[in-house]
Design an enzyme around this catalytic site. Structure first.
Site, PDB file in Angstrom:
ATOM      1  CB  SER A 170     -13.229-109.807   5.370  1.00  0.00           C
ATOM      2  OG  SER A 170     -12.447-110.291   4.291  1.00  0.00           O
ATOM      3  CE1 TYR A 218     -15.765-106.174   2.243  1.00  0.00           C
ATOM      4  CE2 TYR A 218     -13.682-107.357   2.142  1.00  0.00           C
ATOM      5  CZ  TYR A 218     -15.044-107.340   2.390  1.00  0.00           C
ATOM      6  OH  TYR A 218     -15.672-108.490   2.815  1.00  0.00           O
TER       7      TYR A 218
HETATM    8  P1  NAP Z   1     -23.977-110.733  -0.474  1.00  0.00           P
HETATM    9  O1  NAP Z   1     -24.378-112.090  -0.958  1.00  0.00           O
HETATM   10  O2  NAP Z   1     -23.732-109.655  -1.468  1.00  0.00           O
HETATM   11  O3  NAP Z   1     -25.055-110.252   0.605  1.00  0.00           O
HETATM   12  C1  NAP Z   1     -24.950-108.986   1.193  1.00  0.00           C
HETATM   13  C2  NAP Z   1     -26.204-108.740   2.030  1.00  0.00           C
HETATM   14  O4  NAP Z   1     -26.129-107.412   2.577  1.00  0.00           O
HETATM   15  C3  NAP Z   1     -27.474-108.831   1.220  1.00  0.00           C
HETATM   16  O5  NAP Z   1     -28.498-109.413   1.994  1.00  0.00           O
HETATM   17  C4  NAP Z   1     -27.793-107.381   0.921  1.00  0.00           C
HETATM   18  O6  NAP Z   1     -29.203-107.259   0.757  1.00  0.00           O
HETATM   19  C5  NAP Z   1     -27.313-106.705   2.182  1.00  0.00           C
HETATM   20  N1  NAP Z   1     -27.007-105.303   1.959  1.00  0.00           N
HETATM   21  C6  NAP Z   1     -26.155-104.774   1.042  1.00  0.00           C
HETATM   22  N2  NAP Z   1     -26.186-103.439   1.089  1.00  0.00           N
HETATM   23  C7  NAP Z   1     -27.077-103.109   2.061  1.00  0.00           C
HETATM   24  C8  NAP Z   1     -27.582-101.886   2.571  1.00  0.00           C
HETATM   25  N3  NAP Z   1     -27.171-100.712   2.080  1.00  0.00           N
HETATM   26  N4  NAP Z   1     -28.491-101.931   3.573  1.00  0.00           N
HETATM   27  C9  NAP Z   1     -28.934-103.103   4.045  1.00  0.00           C
HETATM   28  N5  NAP Z   1     -28.499-104.303   3.612  1.00  0.00           N
HETATM   29  C10 NAP Z   1     -27.599-104.291   2.622  1.00  0.00           C
HETATM   30  O7  NAP Z   1     -22.652-110.826   0.390  1.00  0.00           O
HETATM   31  P2  NAP Z   1     -22.115-111.886   1.447  1.00  0.00           P
HETATM   32  O8  NAP Z   1     -20.918-112.517   0.848  1.00  0.00           O
HETATM   33  O9  NAP Z   1     -23.204-112.747   1.956  1.00  0.00           O
HETATM   34  O10 NAP Z   1     -21.598-110.873   2.553  1.00  0.00           O
HETATM   35  C11 NAP Z   1     -22.034-110.880   3.889  1.00  0.00           C
HETATM   36  C12 NAP Z   1     -20.914-110.350   4.767  1.00  0.00           C
HETATM   37  O11 NAP Z   1     -19.793-111.225   4.662  1.00  0.00           O
HETATM   38  C13 NAP Z   1     -20.397-108.964   4.361  1.00  0.00           C
HETATM   39  O12 NAP Z   1     -20.148-108.188   5.538  1.00  0.00           O
HETATM   40  C14 NAP Z   1     -19.093-109.261   3.656  1.00  0.00           C
HETATM   41  O13 NAP Z   1     -18.172-108.188   3.726  1.00  0.00           O
HETATM   42  C15 NAP Z   1     -18.625-110.478   4.446  1.00  0.00           C
HETATM   43  N6  NAP Z   1     -17.625-111.301   3.730  1.00  0.00           N
HETATM   44  C16 NAP Z   1     -17.959-111.935   2.572  1.00  0.00           C
HETATM   45  C17 NAP Z   1     -16.994-112.683   1.900  1.00  0.00           C
HETATM   46  C18 NAP Z   1     -17.277-113.406   0.613  1.00  0.00           C
HETATM   47  O14 NAP Z   1     -16.311-113.841  -0.053  1.00  0.00           O
HETATM   48  N7  NAP Z   1     -18.518-113.601   0.229  1.00  0.00           N
HETATM   49  C19 NAP Z   1     -15.680-112.766   2.424  1.00  0.00           C
HETATM   50  C20 NAP Z   1     -15.382-112.110   3.605  1.00  0.00           C
HETATM   51  C21 NAP Z   1     -16.374-111.392   4.250  1.00  0.00           C
HETATM   52  P3  NAP Z   1     -29.989-106.178  -0.128  1.00  0.00           P
HETATM   53  O15 NAP Z   1     -29.295-106.030  -1.429  1.00  0.00           O
HETATM   54  O16 NAP Z   1     -31.364-106.783  -0.209  1.00  0.00           O
HETATM   55  O17 NAP Z   1     -29.979-104.932   0.699  1.00  0.00           O
END
Ligand code: NAP
Length: 262
Positions: A140, A153
């Site tokens: 990120s 984070y």
């Molecule tokens: P999201 O929509 O909340 O999805 C997160 C995913 O991780 C879901 O599939 C969730 O599935 C899974 N997950 C969460 N806790 C888990 C656990 N304990 N064990 C296994 N799986 C787990 O978030 P996203 O935005 O797509 O994030 C994906 C990645 O991108 C993350 O690493 C995040 O830090 C990074 N990121 C996101 C953003 C943003 O603005 N969205 C910005 C920078 C970086 P379940 O709930 O089914 O387990």
């Protein structure tokens, strides 16, 4: 599942991970989808099988639980069809450090750092032996800037960037590609899950645009891909400054400014 190249994606039930699943299935890969929510994984797998003909397995796992994590590690060690790992599962934590429960801090560190490094450790020796494959780690831009005010984070995402850069230096000469992807605010469930009102965010990138840009970097074999960064010269300047700093370290001598006044 067929004998096609297979991509294992963590956090594949929604958001960035589900979008990677869609894109890799359309590129002709089979998939192993990992997340906690089995029903969502089953629904996504059924849709992707029907739409693309891809072979899709699901592997429900809570990556903060050592037993579940070990099962995913075993799959990565043993399934020789898996040649690409997308370390994407992650979460955020809102609020000031002093108000974040210690257990929640520990869970975040386990999910965002311990899980991806263990999974990389499980697959890397096999990929090196094969002389091919890829590990993609989702970091990120928060990991570049303590000023964003998300200390834990951001620290986990700084870990992901450093790990990716180090593994890239080690594994690229052995034929294994390592990419760090650094999104900024992207429209997914991550905000709501962290108790942050996304509607109050000034601007968010759409998740399809983020993943498609990350895949442009992937196809170019870029080490660090930052889709929201418009002038790549800033990244190159930061990297050059870091290397200049490292070049100025003289291990045996204390710097002049720390020497006691004569
Ligand atoms: P999201 O929509 O909340 O999805 C997160 C995913 O991780 C879901 O599939 C969730 O599935 C899974 N997950 C969460 N806790 C888990 C656990 N304990 N064990 C296994 N799986 C787990 O978030 P996203 O935005 O797509 O994030 C994906 C990645 O991108 C993350 O690493 C995040 O830090 C990074 N990121 C996101 C953003 C943003 O603005 N969205 C910005 C920078 C970086 P379940 O709930 O089914 O387990």
């Amino acid at each position: 599942m067929t004998n096609r190249s297979t991509v294992l994606i963590t956090g594949a039930s929604t958001g960035i991970g589900a979008t990677y699943a869609d894109r890799f299935a359309r590129r002709g890969h089979d998939l192993v989808l990992v997340a906690r929510d089995k029903a969502r994984l089953q629904a996504l797998a059924a849709r992707l099988r029907a739409d693309t003909g891809a072979g899709v397995d699901i592997l429900p796992a809570d990556l903060t639980q050592p037993g579940d994590l070990a099962a995913v590690e075993a799959r990565l060690r043993e399934d020789a069809r898996i040649d690409t790992l997308i370390n994407n599962a992650g979460a955020a934590l809102s609020g000031p450090f002093t108000e974040q429960p210690t257990e929640a801090v520990a869970r975040l560190v386990a999910l965002n750092t311990t899980a991806p490094v263990r999974l990389a450790s499980a697959i890397a020796p096999r990929l090196v032996q094969a002389g091919t494959g890829a590990i993609v780690n989702i970091g990120s831009v928060v990991g570049l800037a303590p000023e964003f005010g998300m200390s834990v984070y951001g620290a986990t995402k700084a870990f992901v960037l450093f790990l990716s850069q180090g593994l890239s230096l080690e594994l690229t000469p052995k034929g294994v590609y390592v990419q760090a992807v650094l999104p900024a605010g992207t429209r997914t469930e991550i905000w709501e899950r962290a108790g942050i009102d996304a509607s109050a965010m000034p601007e968010l990138m759409e998740v399809g645009a983020l993943v498609d840009a990350a895949l442009v970097g992937f196809d170019r074999r870029e080490g660090v891909t930052i889709p929201p960064l418009h002038d790549a010269a800033h990244w190159h300047a930061l990297d050059a400054a870091r290397q200049a700093l490292v070049g100025d370290l003289r291990q045996a001598q204390v710097a002049q400014r720390y020497r006691a006044a004569a």
